[in-house]
Design an enzyme around this catalytic site. Sequence first.
Site, PDB file in Angstrom:
ATOM      1  N   GLU B  58       0.866  -1.176   0.000  1.00  0.00           N
ATOM      2  CA  GLU B  58       0.000   0.000   0.000  1.00  0.00           C
ATOM      3  C   GLU B  58       0.898   1.219   0.000  1.00  0.00           C
ATOM      4  O   GLU B  58       1.641   1.458   0.950  1.00  0.00           O
ATOM      5  CB  GLU B  58      -0.852   0.038   1.271  1.00  0.00           C
ATOM      6  CG  GLU B  58      -2.115  -0.742   1.195  1.00  0.00           C
ATOM      7  CD  GLU B  58      -2.940  -0.530   2.456  1.00  0.00           C
ATOM      8  OE1 GLU B  58      -2.898   0.572   3.033  1.00  0.00           O
ATOM      9  OE2 GLU B  58      -3.597  -1.485   2.879  1.00  0.00           O
ATOM     10  N   ASP B  69      -5.501   9.614  10.414  1.00  0.00           N
ATOM     11  CA  ASP B  69      -4.198   9.066  10.761  1.00  0.00           C
ATOM     12  C   ASP B  69      -3.672   9.593  12.083  1.00  0.00           C
ATOM     13  O   ASP B  69      -3.857  10.752  12.430  1.00  0.00           O
ATOM     14  CB  ASP B  69      -3.184   9.387   9.656  1.00  0.00           C
ATOM     15  CG  ASP B  69      -3.372   8.483   8.453  1.00  0.00           C
ATOM     16  OD1 ASP B  69      -3.251   7.255   8.639  1.00  0.00           O
ATOM     17  OD2 ASP B  69      -3.652   8.993   7.359  1.00  0.00           O
ATOM     18  N   TYR B 185     -11.648  -4.180   3.731  1.00  0.00           N
ATOM     19  CA  TYR B 185     -10.720  -3.618   4.706  1.00  0.00           C
ATOM     20  C   TYR B 185     -11.513  -3.377   5.991  1.00  0.00           C
ATOM     21  O   TYR B 185     -12.355  -2.499   6.053  1.00  0.00           O
ATOM     22  CB  TYR B 185     -10.152  -2.306   4.158  1.00  0.00           C
ATOM     23  CG  TYR B 185      -8.994  -1.709   4.941  1.00  0.00           C
ATOM     24  CD1 TYR B 185      -8.946  -1.728   6.332  1.00  0.00           C
ATOM     25  CD2 TYR B 185      -7.936  -1.094   4.265  1.00  0.00           C
ATOM     26  CE1 TYR B 185      -7.889  -1.168   7.023  1.00  0.00           C
ATOM     27  CE2 TYR B 185      -6.866  -0.516   4.956  1.00  0.00           C
ATOM     28  CZ  TYR B 185      -6.848  -0.560   6.330  1.00  0.00           C
ATOM     29  OH  TYR B 185      -5.798   0.018   7.012  1.00  0.00           O
TER      30      TYR B 185
END
Lengths: 394, 275
Positions: B58, B69, B185
């Site tokens: 990735e 994040d 995911y």
Amino acid sequence: MITKTRPGRYGEFGGQYLPETLMPAVAELEAAWLEARADAEFQAELARVLRDWVGRPTPLTDAPRLATAVGLARVLLKREDLAHTGAHKINSAVGQALLAKRMGKRRIVAETGAGQHGVASAAACALLGLECVVYMGSVDVRRQQANVFRMKLLGAEVREVDAGSRTLKDAVNEAIRDWVTNVRTTYYLLGSAIGPHPYPAIVRDFQAVIGREAREQTLAMVDGLPDVVVACVGGGSNAIGIFSAFLDDESVKLVGVEAGGEGIASGKHAASIVGGTVGILHGSRTLVLQDDQGQIRETHSVSAGLDYPGVGPEHAALAQAGRVRYVARTDREALDAFALLSRSEGIIPALEPAHAIAELPAIAREGAEQTVLVCLSGRGDKDLEIVMREGPFR
Amino acid sequence: MTISTALTGSARIARAFARARDANRLAIAVYLTVGYPDRAATAGLLRAALDGGADVLELGVPFSDPLADGATVQRASETALRQGVGLADCLAEASTIVRERDATVLLMGYANPFFRHRGGLAGFATDAAQAGVAGIIVPDLPSEESAEFDSALDPEVVTRIDLYAPTTPDARLARLVPRARGFIYCVSLTGVTGARRGLGADVAEFVARVRRHTSLPIAVGFGISAPEHVASLRGVADAVIVGSAALDAVSAAPADGRPDALRGFVAALAAAGRA
């Protein structure tokens, strides 16, 4: 005028560009808000708090010496600076805090730029007995020390954000990160009409009280509608609040004033509509300041509250539709207007609405006979240090 | 070895997961921010991840406002952005490693740089296909907003991977998961990316809730940082995704030892994923 293509969209703008983790939370929020706004008991409680604690209605002040100075027939000031905690931010903060409590959320996170929304959130949480965490960029913490202290006095925890440009944009990022982590217990009390749906609509809803009062007060004072309504625009919450009451009045011109910083040509500004392009920031498609790779640019404004690289999606749509004219005024022009209002009317404005005052001479040039309503969104106490440093009283 | 860039993205993804399944092991996906710790290092780190046993790479597209994040990826993004690394560089890195190693490469990045790519999403679709990118993961693009991407990208050529979270209700899973492509995911926790000491207690239950609606492989990401995390997901998931911990392994090593450190780190995870 503005096509609502689907819920949460204003024409091509708006939406919910969020991590999946938060999608159930925004759905829950939308449902709770729709339920609350239809609930007479909630509305009565909100009205009571706005009256007894916020001090609403705020006055409408005729400003003849300012009008003469800028060459206009009449200038009316909607005095949000007289609302509790010194700015319009309290309207939405206390509304959303009531909503959070109703939803059973005991913990509030908020972001703040100038500190006004942080102070308003901290005060609302103190009133309702909610835990409050405020994220604030480290640059803003330094330039708004007094508000940091106010938040702490009110029982909030202030968390300094030392990432990116260390201003409002980064405080929003960090508040969203906290929200994503603690979403089951935490309400994100967003301060402007930005972010993912339903925030722009919720904030507009709670700020619409400005426009409702101002419209009624103007009708009573001048026996007619204003010719022009002016407000400053960072994210755009005070502007959408006052504009909302006049959008359907075709005779009323609406003007939003963005932060021109050191001038649009300098690149050092925060004028997302005047100088921006379509992009996605903080969950919403809107006009943003970005480079050709889609990276969000650092912004500059003497006013921390306008120092943000995006704008509420409804403003982007109103600009595209031509219903509202958006312009930019520089730091220098805002500082001059700050001095002018202080000396002509005995009112020290915040630097944010000083940008709106700075637009008045240009409006006068288009017609001196006009009556102009200005949203004076906050008071200037928080800005005294900056103004002492930057002039014009040096 | 013949390099089959003609292989479509969906075939490439399917092949990567099938290889791991056939060997009765967890597939390992390694996330690296392109341009971290510097532009020149990326190609070597990608090779090292493959050498350590990564099945999928990735490539993290740096973004100025990475709101999903944690600190590690934020810092890596800032470092990359200071060098001017953007989506075009990520496509170039992808193209190189796909041609050199026949790798399965996904791009992971926030929506705005994709929209702003030269030629818009259509331009991105063409460039990604040419580079041999197998798929993309966009953490701020829930199904409510994915229509534009999905009409610009042919899922056979460049597959857009859906993310689901422990907060996703069953009814939403039932509606969305059957339409997913490539693999699923699963975000292991409610929170942002970043290495954690332990995995969420309810990961297995969450993966089982998702599994009810799909026969696609399921990858678990966010917070995975140690071989014991990987081992605990054997029999639960089909793959693990490691990002922040891989970046941490890189940044903890001396400048000339970074590829070795990353290879060793990935190899330890891969070993934990075998029976």
